[in-house]
Design an enzyme around this catalytic site. Structure first.
Site, PDB file in Angstrom:
ATOM      1  CB  CYS A  20     -41.732  30.213  11.390  1.00  0.00           C
ATOM      2  SG  CYS A  20     -41.951  31.974  11.055  1.00  0.00           S
ATOM      3  CG  HIS A  54     -40.617  29.438   6.604  1.00  0.00           C
ATOM      4  ND1 HIS A  54     -41.910  28.980   6.711  1.00  0.00           N
ATOM      5  CD2 HIS A  54     -40.600  30.618   7.259  1.00  0.00           C
ATOM      6  CE1 HIS A  54     -42.645  29.838   7.382  1.00  0.00           C
ATOM      7  NE2 HIS A  54     -41.868  30.865   7.728  1.00  0.00           N
ATOM      8  CD  GLU A  73     -41.676  26.116   4.764  1.00  0.00           C
ATOM      9  OE1 GLU A  73     -42.029  27.301   4.629  1.00  0.00           O
ATOM     10  OE2 GLU A  73     -41.053  25.706   5.774  1.00  0.00           O
ATOM     11  CB  ILE A 105     -26.552  32.805 -28.862  1.00  0.00           C
ATOM     12  CG1 ILE A 105     -27.397  32.831 -30.140  1.00  0.00           C
ATOM     13  CG2 ILE A 105     -25.617  34.013 -28.829  1.00  0.00           C
ATOM     14  CD1 ILE A 105     -28.290  34.038 -30.257  1.00  0.00           C
ATOM     15  CD  GLU A 118     -19.067  25.925 -20.394  1.00  0.00           C
ATOM     16  OE1 GLU A 118     -18.308  25.160 -21.013  1.00  0.00           O
ATOM     17  OE2 GLU A 118     -19.079  27.150 -20.573  1.00  0.00           O
ATOM     18  CB  VAL A 141       0.381  48.144 -39.873  1.00  0.00           C
ATOM     19  CG1 VAL A 141      -0.164  47.356 -38.690  1.00  0.00           C
ATOM     20  CG2 VAL A 141       0.718  47.222 -41.037  1.00  0.00           C
ATOM     21  CG  HIS A 142      -4.805  51.379 -36.271  1.00  0.00           C
ATOM     22  ND1 HIS A 142      -4.573  51.346 -34.908  1.00  0.00           N
ATOM     23  CD2 HIS A 142      -5.654  52.395 -36.487  1.00  0.00           C
ATOM     24  CE1 HIS A 142      -5.268  52.302 -34.329  1.00  0.00           C
ATOM     25  NE2 HIS A 142      -5.931  52.960 -35.263  1.00  0.00           N
TER      26      HIS A 142
END
Length: 1656
Positions: free
Chosen positions: A375, A461, A463, A771, A827, A1325-1326
């Site tokens: 720096c 930087h 670090e 969840i 995962e 049936v829809h």
């Protein structure tokens, strides 16, 4: 710099006592010894600081006497510490800095957002910004700078490089995790801070979190600032301030409290003072005295972490003041640190370094001491080398800065904090020095290296405190090189050839030779993941899609696939797409060159590869379906057979990431922790594994999507049942230690083949582990992680994907212990995922597009940021906002379903809200999920239910929390104990409760003051929500329009902000927008301010569909996108409003302006007022925009297309039924519900069954067939609840009626186009769950003429202009007379079948509808297709069949029986020479069907039509299946000559059936029961669930069963009893007739007029 210093001076004096115990060496350096956490502060100093705090708190109380602040203080009085105790304790000698609980500095815990402004930031450009003080009661002055870092405020504030500067933090929520202790490490260094005091002159934030939450926190940020004497203000539009800083080379400012005369506080320019001298220590200090090499570190403002990094490498670190005589020091290497201000002030040091450089370049290599600078050290070396430096316009300060190594081209992400840089012009003229790194964004110098001497430096930087850990290896290499040169006496040109030039490319041993794709510390290990070669000569690519939408795999893959194809097209690559989801945008002809509507499985991939002969294939853009298919193809040798390359992530990596055992072993190779687990393939092995690991355990399935087959088991019995079910869905499961209650965190990571890696987005789950992330509320960026946690997990993610060899994009999920910061990898999804889509929309970074480019061989540094167009794609977005994702569940649609949510995903969609406070985004998101929800609202739960529902989460958990807080008196701590939801989130929800109560205290809307109104809006309250909190007036309840009018009169209006990926750091002409009240300046211009020619064109606003749900899915996104594209082709400017992160419509390149916002009356009016478009299209996004059409119209919005008055007539069941009667269109007998008595009377008169139909609902919500008076009463109650403001109609339900869908387009009542789709199932049936056939070859010309007449009458009657959809019943006669058609309903909007009919017939009906709606010329479709006949249907040469896709396997307990309320989550459609061939293609495209090969089980009940059952049994027998059934089914079998059906006595036991299902001997279940199960003990219900739970194909509709049986027999006959392998044709071949030369000519002639008018 501070101008009032009493408080600050006391704090500085106090903190100087924090140096660890020490002794002095002979050389005079203080030796630091390892120490206890801290040293006490002198009592008098503590008392003085506490007194200052008391005056601050008093001042705040006086200035913030608002009802909100007072209410919050009252509610939280028990949370406040006693100032008196702190003062008296300090006076007694107890240190305030020792963090004794009795000595913590007391401050107000009232959120600053609730307080009134009491301080001002005054700028030297003449402007000023008001805010709320949350720091010390002092003024501060300095240069205003900004940091785009999203974490790490304790590290930033103590960074000496910020000396003399007022720091603006762009992340809007600051203080979330409090401030940690002053604990010291083994070297005596502070572990959590970069120095022993705060160095900034002031802090500016958008929102300060008064209630922090973290295990390591010992005080709040406010307490720390007050104790340190540092001023700070919140409530500032920090984004606007950043842009102002960006536009000024130097912007000076001063923080002044209202009680102070601003003119008395001078502006102070830090560059005019030697800041290095101010921050550098005054004497030498020695750390790690036992180190084997001595590094002399010059303190120009050195950070604690730099000393630690050197000491950890074994160096003996002697830190000396900046003006120390380093020429006469003994050391092995010199280190020049970071520091503040202008390097010109360091001239004495520069001169000494100049001498050392001269010595190094004129002396033999043996005598040269390495020099390394960071720096300020880079600038000092530059000036010492004769280079010049300059003041940057606004510097680089953040954690996401890309630096490109100039010798390797490798790019790393770095942490930076500097305002000066080395000049390129001077460097170009110096032959002895080379640029080592360059900034990939602004192209400034980021490092220097001498051509021969061991001298190098970097501007960033390494670090990394705070910040990314990508470059920390530089310390290791530096110290190693020093050690090697000391031991051998020869320095092997460390800087020039060995370390800084090559180690940035992990896995290399020289500057030019690469040996591995792995990080350096893994190069010696035996790893089986090779570095992928860069693909070349890519000409033709097959892309695998995801198929029909299902739970766990929804529209996000239309987005990712579309982005992929766009990237391929941009590269000139021919693209072939295999995807049976006809509703998607990616399957349009304007993207892929050829589309195959066929199953995504090994057999069909083999067919397509053989036919198309592509050279490559992409597997990672089609979800788990595509990935699993690719793995199976590889194992089967398909890719080798066809010579096809897999682009992007290698197959070996995909297999390893999915195979739970291989994955755990792979991560073990790099010491990344995974949960203790065992991979098993049998139930017995699972039980043994659990016994070894210990209960509770979690089961995870390999090669599964959305947690399918996963769950928690507390006992062997639970595990046995779960493992049995899971192993029927996947070949392998993992039995894993449960970490329920830990935090869950995700990172989206991108890697290219050159090993460049970035993390694009990190996300934190609101819900703890346990969840599924798809069912959790998620925020981005994370809000409760510290810098160490954030960047440790980031570094681990990069290590993991480098090790696995991912090329492209992937998702890494972690479990993080909130108490210890221990983490485990859950995962890795080595493909695009649902989280990828969320991350893309959350950040504005097009992950799928970039991943596709990488797969083609591009590297990240060479790609551009598509938002800014000037910066690189190799960067990590900074968010100056917060997003909140909330899932959408539709569990109420299913009988007997469990509403508990856990590790197996159940949600069907999600929303994403954007804002600048958590309260704002969660309230917006809750309304987005369900328009009937006003925000963080309470629902009714009993006292007994609350604790259970809090501890065992359901889809209602957020509302349970609201009830507990608002009505049951639960505290944050109590809710935390039951839920383990981080307290930070709970405190934020508590703020909403406090504000709600304060608003509710007003008696009238006009009495609400501007401050309260502003606070409510900043915390996400809607106008409707506020209206409901107020008591009714004499004229009735307060309306949201009344609140709106009053709010606007107070000047409280929303502000439009941009998402530009870089927090405003660089200019960006982005059209990606959101609306917030937590700001003061618009990012974009409106109306006359807009300058571009394009923006001056007429603008049309298109409202999208909102979140996916059952009944509204990707098909409406296709409609919205098609409409927007049509408008753009016409030269119209488009404004899209939508909030679904899974969609293509929310891609910024699909419209001219994208508002990621609520589709509500309030928000649409807000945008309409600002944008002033020519009109709004509400008919493309389904029911959500349709429901606000009339209110928009009533409030002066011009609706494009059919009048909202006509929409209301169609949606209102009563008005629509009256209209049908008036225009002579038949309908079933009907009656409007006026009373329960009249409903019973009507039902008795027409006879049961009757159909209950509420108004203004989607997907048949609360629509039910009542077979009895009891049914009627129950269903009427549901209907009134779902649509309380609109009428409910009861109609006679006609048994055994056929059903027809009509999709059409009209203009001013003239029918322009229509399509007739025939349902396979009878009415009942829809339509969304029905199997549709198009074109129908079974309807007669008379029927077509009747349907056309109906369509024309309704188009005229409703004065339709635009799209419409009708459902029509066909009542068959027994005497041979024509079918009587009766209209059920008409939707004056696009429907879910529009993509299907448009692509089947080859005419984009949305394109046509859009042109008609905006008044562009469009001719009616020619009569030969408008008057469709049996002959023209046959002449078409093909038929298409649309089949629903269900997700019952994920919905534990749900009854998979269909009815009038929709249950499917998606659809597929395929083509064939006839409907049977098309149907077989389509069935095999769904996720639950496989061709039966062994046996079928048939069952029925007393209402089942025996003729249908007999027909099914006969055909299945003819197909060759062994048959099992109930006694009733066997009787039907004998009636058609099938005598060999084996009978199961299911009434007494299902054990025999279950054993046949489990061993695979029954591979088809046909359950044709008609009576709906009243409970879970019903035998037919148990049979249906058995089939679903064990992944056996299930058919529950008699007509579909007959269709399937006929298709199986017909297909087998057509292929001579061989396996079903018909020829494959692309969609383009079907619609052109090329698939069948005999019909090609006739087809082209018939469709020529259509193709001349519109094309897909």
């Amino acid at each position: 710099m501070l101008t009032i210093g009493s408080g600050r001076g006391l704090a500085r004096a106090a903190t100087s006592a924090l140096a660890a115990r020490s002794s002095t060496t002979q050389s005079g350096a203080t030796v630091v010894k390892p120490q206890s956490p801290c040293t006490p502060l002198h009592a008098s100093s503590a008392a003085a600081v506490a007194a200052a705090c008391f005056s601050t708190a008093t001042a705040l109380a006086r200035s913030n006497s608002s009802s909100l602040a007072a209410r919050f203080a009252a509610r939280n009085r028990n949370r406040l510490s006693s100032i008196g105790r702190a003062t008296s304790s300090a006076a007694s000698g107890v240190s305030a800095l020792s963090y004794s609980s009795s000595a913590v500095v007391s401050v107000s815990t009232v959120p600053t957002i609730m307080q009134k402004s009491n301080a001002t930031l005054v700028l030297d450009d003449g402007s000023s910004i008001s805010g709320v003080s949350f720091g010390a009661p002092v003024s501060g002055s300095g240069e205003v700078v900004f940091s785009t870092a999203m974490v790490g405020y304790p590290e930033s504030l103590t960074d000496p490089s910020y000396s003399g500067q007022i720091l603006v933090i762009t992340q809007p929520l600051v203080g979330n995790y409090g401030v940690p202790s002053m604990e010291r490490d083994q070297f005596g260094l502070l572990k959590n801070f970069e120095s022993d005091k705060i160095h900034v002159s002031g802090v500016i934030v958008s929102d300060y979190a008064a209630q922090h939450s973290h295990e390591t926190a010992v005080e709040s940020l406010q307490q720390w600032l007050v104790r340190s004497g540092v001023p700070a203000i919140s409530g500032v539009d920090t984004r606007a301030l950043v842009k102002r800083c960006r536009d000024h080379a130097t912007l000076l400012g001063k923080i002044v409290h209202d009680s102070v005369d601003a003119s008395s506080v001078p502006f102070i320019h830090p560059g005019h003072t030697n800041q290095i001298a101010l921050v550098s220590r005054k004497s030498s200090v020695l750390y790690n005295e036992s180190g084997d090499v001595t590094v002399l570190a010059v303190d120009c403002g050195i950070k604690t972490s730099i000393i630690r990094c050197l000491a950890e490498q074994g160096a003996r670190v002697k830190v000396v003041p900046w003006d120390h005589d380093i020429l006469n020091e003994e050391y092995d290497a010199l280190f020049l640190s970071n520091g503040p201000g202008d390097p010109l002030h360091a001239e004495p040091l520069i001169n000494q370094v100049r001498t050392l450089i001269a010595k190094a370049t004129s002396t033999a290599a043996n005598g040269v001491k390495p020099i390394f600078g960071i720096c300020m050290g880079n600038q000092i070396i530059g000036r010492a080398a004769g280079l010049s430096t300059f003041k940057m316009r606004y510097g680089n300060r953040g954690h996401n800065v890309p630096a490109v190594h100039q010798f390797t081209g490798q790019c790393i992400i770095t942490s930076q904090n500097h305002g000066y840089a080395v000049s390129d012009e001077s460097l170009a003229q110096n032959t002895q020095w080379k640029s080592l790194f360059r900034n990939a964004n602004d192209n400034t110098n980021e490092g220097l290296v001498h051509v021969s001497a061991p001298i190098a430096s970097v501007q960033f930087h390494p670090e990394a405190a705070g910040g990314p850990l990508d470059s920390t290896y530089l310390f290791k290499d530096f110290v190693s090189a020093v050690r090697a040169s000391k031991s051998s006496g020869v320095l092997e040109q460390w800087a020039a050839t060995q370390s800084l030039m090559h180690c940035i490319r992990p896995g290399t041993t020289s500057a030019t030779t690469s040996t591995s794709a792995l990080p350096m510390d893994l190069a010696a290990k035996s790893v089986y993941f090779p570095k992928p070669s860069k693909p070349t000569n890519i000409r033709k690519v097959l892309v695998l899609g995801s198929g029909g939408l299902s739970i766990g795999q929804a529209g996000e893959f239309d987005y990712s696939g579309s982005q992929c194809i766009k990237a391929l097209k941009e590269e000139g690559v021919q693209t072939i797409l295999l995807n049976p989801n006809i509703a998607t945008i990616q399957t349009g002809s304007d993207l892929a060159d050829a589309v195959y509507f066929l199953p995504v499985n090994v057999e069909y991939v083999d067919h397509v590869l053989r036919k198309e002969k592509p050279d490559s294939i992409l597997l990672t853009f089609g979800g788990q379906t595509a990935l699993n298919t690719g793995v199976e193809c590889e194992k089967a040798g398909v890719f080798t057979k066809h010579g096809v390359r897999v682009l992007g992530t290698p197959i070996t990596t995909l297999i390893t990431s999915e195979d739970r055992d291989l994955f755990a072993k792979a991560l073990g190779q790099i010491n990344e922790p995974v949960a203790v687990s065992q991979a098993v393939s049998t139930v017995d092995d699972a039980l043994a594994a659990a016994a070894s690991i210990g209960y509770p355990v979690i089961i995870r399935s390999a090669f599964a999507l959305g947690g399918l087959g996963s769950g928690f088991a507390d006992t062997p019995e639970q595990l046995s049942e779960m493992a049995t079910r899971s192993l029927s869905l996947a070949p392998q499961i993992l039995v894993e230690r449960s970490m329920k209650g830990w935090k869950e965190v995700e990172y989206e990571v991108v890697r290219d083949a050159e090993n460049n890696c970035i993390t694009v987005c990190n996300m934190e789950n609101f819900d703890p582990l346990g969840i599924h992330t798809g069912d959790s509320i998620v925020v981005a960026p994370s809000q409760t992680l510290t810098d160490k946690e954030y960047h440790s997990l980031r570094a681990a993610a990069i290590r993991i994907i480098r090790h696995l060899g991912v090329v492209g994009e992937c998702n890494v999920q972690y479990a993080l212990n909130p108490k210890t910061s221990e983490y485990c990898v859950i995962e890795v999804n080595a493909r695009l995922s649902r989280s990828s889509a969320l991350a893309s929309k959350a950040t504005g970074y097009p992950l799928a597009f970039v991943a596709a480019k990488i797969a083609l061989g591009h590297s990240l540094p060479t790609l551009r940021n598509s938002v800014t167009q000037t910066t690189t794609a190799c960067f990590e977005p900074s968010l100056d906002y917060i997003v909140c994702k909330i899932p959408r569940w539709d569990l109420t649609k299913f009988d007997h379903v469990s509403r508990e949510i856990g590790s197996c995903m159940k949600s069907v969609g999600e929303v994403m809200a954007i804002g600048r406070t958590f309260e704002e985004v969660i309230q917006k998101a809750l309304r987005m999920v369900d328009p009937s929800v006003d925000g963080f609202m309470s629902k009714n739960f009993t006292d007994e239910q609350i604790p259970k529902l809090l501890s065992r989460p359901t889809d209602q958990r957020i509302f349970v929390i609201a009830n507990a807080m608002k009505h049951k008196g639960y505290t944050v701590d109590q809710i935390y104990d039951l839920t383990k939801i981080d307290k930070w989130f709970l405190h934020k929800l508590d703020n909403i409760v406090t504000t709600e109560r304060a608003v509710g205290e007003f008696n009238t809307v006009t009495s609400i003051d501007a401050h309260t109104m502003s606070v409510a809006k900043k915390l996400g309250f809607s106008d409707k929500q506020i209206a409901k909190l107020l008591p009714s007036a004499a004229t009735g309840p307060v309306t949201e329009i009344q609140v709106r009018q009053h709010r606007k009169s107070l000047g409280v209006t929303p502000i439009v902000k941009q998402i530009d990926t870089l927090a405003g750091e660089f200019p960006a002409q982005t059209n990606y927008l959101y609306v917030t009240y937590n700001a003061s300046v618009h990012d974009v211009e409106f109306g006359s301010q807009q300058q571009s020619a394009k923006s001056a064109q007429p603008a049309v606003m298109v409202l999208g569909s909102g979140n996916y749900r059952i009944g509204s899915s990707v098909e409406f996104d296709w409609c919205a996108v098609s409409s927007a594209r049509a408008l753009r082709k016409m030269g119209r400017q488009t404004i899209m409003v939508n909030y679904n992160p899974e969609t293509v419509s929310t891609d910024y390149d699909e419209c001219d302006r994208l508002y990621f916002e609520e589709i509500s009356l309030e928000r649409v009016l807000d945008i309409y007022d600002l944008e002033q478009p020519t009109g709004v299209i509400v008919s493309m996004g389904g029911q959500v925009p349709q429901n606000i059409a009339l209110p928009l119209y009533e409030n002066g919005v011009k609706i494009v297309g059919t009048s909202p008055l006509q929409v209301d007539m169609a949606e209102d069941r009563n008005k629509f039924s009256t209209l049908l009667d008036s225009i002579g269109v038949e309908q079933p007998e009907w009656s409007r519900l006026s009373s329960m008595q009249d409903a019973h009377a009507f039902s008795q008169r027409v006879g049961y069954p009757v159909l209950v139909r509420p108004s203004y609902v989607l997907s048949g919500a609360a629509m039910n067939v009542a077979y009895s008076p009891a049914d009627l009463e129950r269903f009427l109650g549901d209907a009134v609840a779902v649509s309380p403001l609109h009428p409910v109609v009861i109609t006679k339900f006609i048994n055994s009626a056929m059903e027809i869908d009509i999709d059409g387009v009209a203009r001013n009542g003239e029918l322009l186009s229509y399509a007739v789709s025939e349902h396979v199932e009878n009415a009942g049936v829809h339509s969304g769950d029905a199997t549709l056939v198009l074109p129908s070859r079974d309807l007669t010309a008379t029927s077509h003429a009747s349907l056309l007449d109906i369509a024309r009458k309704i188009a005229v009657g409703l004065k339709i202009t635009g799209p419409f959809n009708m459902q029509v019943l066909g009542e068959r006669s027994t005497d041979g007379s024509p079918i009587r058609f009766k209209v059920i309903e008409c939707n004056l909007r696009a429907s879910r079948s529009f993509p299907f009919v448009s692509k089947t017939l080859g005419v984009n009906m949305i394109d046509m509808a859009t042109r008609a709606m905006v008044g562009e010329p469009v001719e009616p479709i020619s009569s030969n297709l408008l008057n469709w006949t049996l002959e023209t249907a046959r002449a078409c040469g093909y038929q298409a069949v649309k089949v629903p896709q269900f997700s019952f396997t994920r919905l534990a307990g749900a009854d998979p029986m269909l009815g009038v309320e929709m249950a499917s989550t998606g659809e597929v459609a395929c083509f064939g020479k006839d409907k049977y061939e098309a149907y077989m293609h389509a069935l095999m495209s769904t996720n639950a069907f496989r061709l039966p090969k062994k046996a079928a089980f048939v069952t029925m009940d007393n209402l089942t039509d025996t003729f249908d059952v007999a027909r099914v049994i006969k055909q299945l027998s003819a197909y060759g299946l062994k048959l099992y059934g109930t006694a009733q089914a066997a009787e039907s079998a004998r009636s058609v000559g099938v005598a060999n059906m084996e009978v199961f006595d299911t009434a007494s036991s299902l054990d025999a059936l279950r054993s046949h299902v489990l061993d695979g001997s029954i591979d088809l279940v046909v359950n044709l029961a008609e009576i709906r199960a009243e409970g879970v003990t019903d035998v037919n219900y148990r049979i249906r669930r058995m089939a679903v739970d064990h992944n056996v194909p299930l058919v529950t509709n008699a007509k579909c069963a007959a269709f399937l049986a006929d298709a199986l027999v017909g297909v087998r006959k057509s292929v001579n009893n061989k396996a079903f392998q018909p020829p494959v044709y692309s969609w383009q071949e079907y619609t052109s007739g090329a698939f069948d030369p005999a019909v090609q000519a006739a087809n082209l002639k018939a469709t020529a007029p259509i193709r001349a008018q519109a094309s897909l």
